[in-house]
Scaffold this motif. Structure first.
Motif, short mmCIF file in Angstrom:
data_model
loop_
_atom_site.label_atom_id
_atom_site.label_comp_id
_atom_site.label_asym_id
_atom_site.label_seq_id
_atom_site.Cartn_x
_atom_site.Cartn_y
_atom_site.Cartn_z
N ILE A 350 57.27 51.02 40.12
CA ILE A 350 55.94 50.54 39.70
C ILE A 350 55.44 51.33 38.49
N CYS A 354 54.62 49.84 34.83
CA CYS A 354 53.27 49.95 34.26
C CYS A 354 53.34 50.62 32.89
N VAL A 360 51.47 44.69 37.22
CA VAL A 360 52.13 44.80 38.53
C VAL A 360 51.17 44.46 39.68
N TRP A 362 51.47 44.32 44.00
CA TRP A 362 52.40 44.71 45.07
C TRP A 362 51.96 44.16 46.42
#
Ligand SMILES: NC(=O)c1ccc[n+]([C@@H]2O[C@H](COP(=O)([O-])OP(=O)(O)OC[C@H]3O[C@@H](n4cnc5c(N)ncnc54)[C@H](O)[C@@H]3O)[C@@H](O)[C@H]2O)c1
Length: 434
Positions: A350, A354, A360, A362
């Motif tokens: 992640i 980023c 992103v 999740w």
């Protein structure tokens, strides 16, 4: 010692467990279920408050089990270290993380040992369960406990017994996973064997605390090295255009001499990425380089970057850049069907995404928040809209609650780092394997 053994046999002994996390809480519950009076001690007042209300925060421990042992008067949780004086046996299950420079941080062990020392009395048994380097029990804990004149093996017992619990494993739990114990003296070993025999089907004594400490590190080094090996095989297979999952499955048909390990996005959890570094640190102090551990550590640590490379290539083939693309991460826990995100490779993936400008989102059925990543969107459910809106869906954890068929149907592009879509995704070009 005779008195200790009698109290254990009669289940009249009081057991204290210091540190009520993934290791300590199941242990405390098991002793209480076996009929012992158990005092659970933790410095975290929030955790203790929840336990007092009969609320479990460990997925493998149902709250009803907790409520029953509390109602039966066999379990109390407290932050008060003074309760240690009541204990006949005291198990230390505190964290053993790495410091910023990847050196062992044994400060939690030292804190706990100091607390034990202040109420140490004749006839007590102290067992260290936290994973640590060989020598910790004898070199750090023992001198502290003997400071006030009590003698190990004569006045009190001291042993090491590694916890082998595997969170989320429904086949092997605390009771049916054999226990290794090693005492400072044979009398200490005998006391520890007597204690654990009450809750574990098989106890395996070894000749020293160091052998017990090293046993745990061999087990976890075995895993880090084999995972590192299979991850490198995955990278090699990728270069060669071979499906690594098929190769592991085929090799697994050999009835001897091969144990399957599976590639993935990297290591996670409190144990495998951490413990072997305790061993290599100790060896460095003896002027020896633990080369297998270092190499495996390097390969495993590079896996999140490798997965991000796969994502970038996959998006590129779809004429998209990582920058500005929406990426949906499925699963942030470090392995299937658990809620533990410590050292999870999904977090590294992640962060890398980023940094490259991806948007992103999740999802994880077991995780509600990601500390330090609050600005990211957490999807409450995996809907077909969520899937179809993402430029790329990344499978980082193969939780068994996920509906792979629906995910494959609705996603535009999938990077599957766990081979989770094997049954439903055959021949689908939109699925990129590890
Ligand atoms: N999690 C696993 O799967 C696993 C498996 C085998 C061994 N281990 C080892 O067991 C040990 C504990 O791991 P864990 O996963 O249970 O950690 P954890 O973080 O889940 O729990 C540790 C608990 O100890 C408490 N604590 C810290 N210092 C304390 C102190 N001085 N006094 C009282 N409480 C204190 C913390 O508040 C926390 O609740 C580690 O050494 C770990 O390597 C973990």
């Amino acid at each position: 010692m005779e008195q200790f053994l009698k109290k254990i046999e009669d289940r009249a002994a009081c057991v204290a467990v210091i540190g009520l996390g993934y290791v300590g809480l199941p242990l405390a519950v098991e002793f209480a279920k076996a009929g012992f009076r158990v005092i659970g001690i933790d410095v975290d007042a929030v955790r203790v408050g929840r336990l007092k209300r009969g609320e479990s925060y460990i997925k493998d421990i149902p709250s009803v089990d907790l409520q029953k042992i509390i109602a039966d008067g066999r379990f109390v949780a407290t932050t008060a270290l003074s309760f240690l004086a009541e204990a006949d046996a005291c198990c230390i299950c505190v964290p053993t993380p790495l410091g910023k420079t990847k050196d062992p941080d044994v400060s939690f062990i030292l804190q706990a040992a100091r607390a034990v020392k202040s109420s140490l009395r004749r006839g007590q048994l102290i067992v260290l369960e936290s994973t640590t380097y060989p020598g910790t029990t004898r070199e750090l804990v023992l001198p502290m406990l003997e400071e006030d004149g009590l003698k190990v093996g004569v006045d009190f017992g001291l042993a090491f017994s590694p916890e082998r619990i595997d969170p989320g494993n429904s086949t092997y739990g605390l009771k049916n996973t054999p226990r290794v114990v090693g005492g400072i003296t044979p009398a200490c070993t005998q006391m520890a064997v007597a204690l654990y025999s009450q809750i574990v089907a098989r106890v395996m004594p070894v000749s020293s605390v160091e052998a017990a400490e090293m046993t745990k590190l061999l087990e976890n080094t075995f895993r880090i090295v084999n995972i590192g090996l299979v991850n490198e095989i995955a990278i090699m297979c990728d270069r060669l255009g071979i499906n690594v999952w098929e190769v592991v499955e085929a090799a697994s048909t050999k009835p001897y001499g091969f144990i399957p390990f599976y590639p993935g996005p990297g290591l996670g959890g409190h144990c495998i990425p951490v413990d072997p570094h305790y061993l290599s640190w100790k060896l460095r102090t003896l002027n020896y380089r633990a080369r297998f551990i270092e190499l495996a550590g390097e390969i495993n640590a590079e896996m999140p970057e490798y997965v991000v490379g796969k994502i970038a290539d996959a998006l590129n083939r779809a004429k998209k850049s990582v920058n500005g693309s929406s990426v949906l991460i499925l699963g942030v826990a470090y392995k299937r069907d658990i809620d533990d995100v410590r050292e999870s490779p999904a977090l590294d993936i992640i962060k890398l995404l980023c940094n490259k400008g991806a948007e992103v989102t999740w999802h994880d059925p077991y995780v509600r928040e990601l500390k330090g990543m609050e600005s990211l969107t957490r999807a409450a459910a995996v809907t077909s809209e969520l899937l179809s809106q993402a430029d790329c869906v990344v499978i980082t954890t193969d939780h068994s609650t996920y509906d792979w068929e629906a995910i494959v149907k609705d996603a535009n592009l999938i990077v599957d780092s766990r081979n989770a879509t094997r049954q439903v995704g055959l021949g689908r070009h939109k699925i990129v394997p590890l």
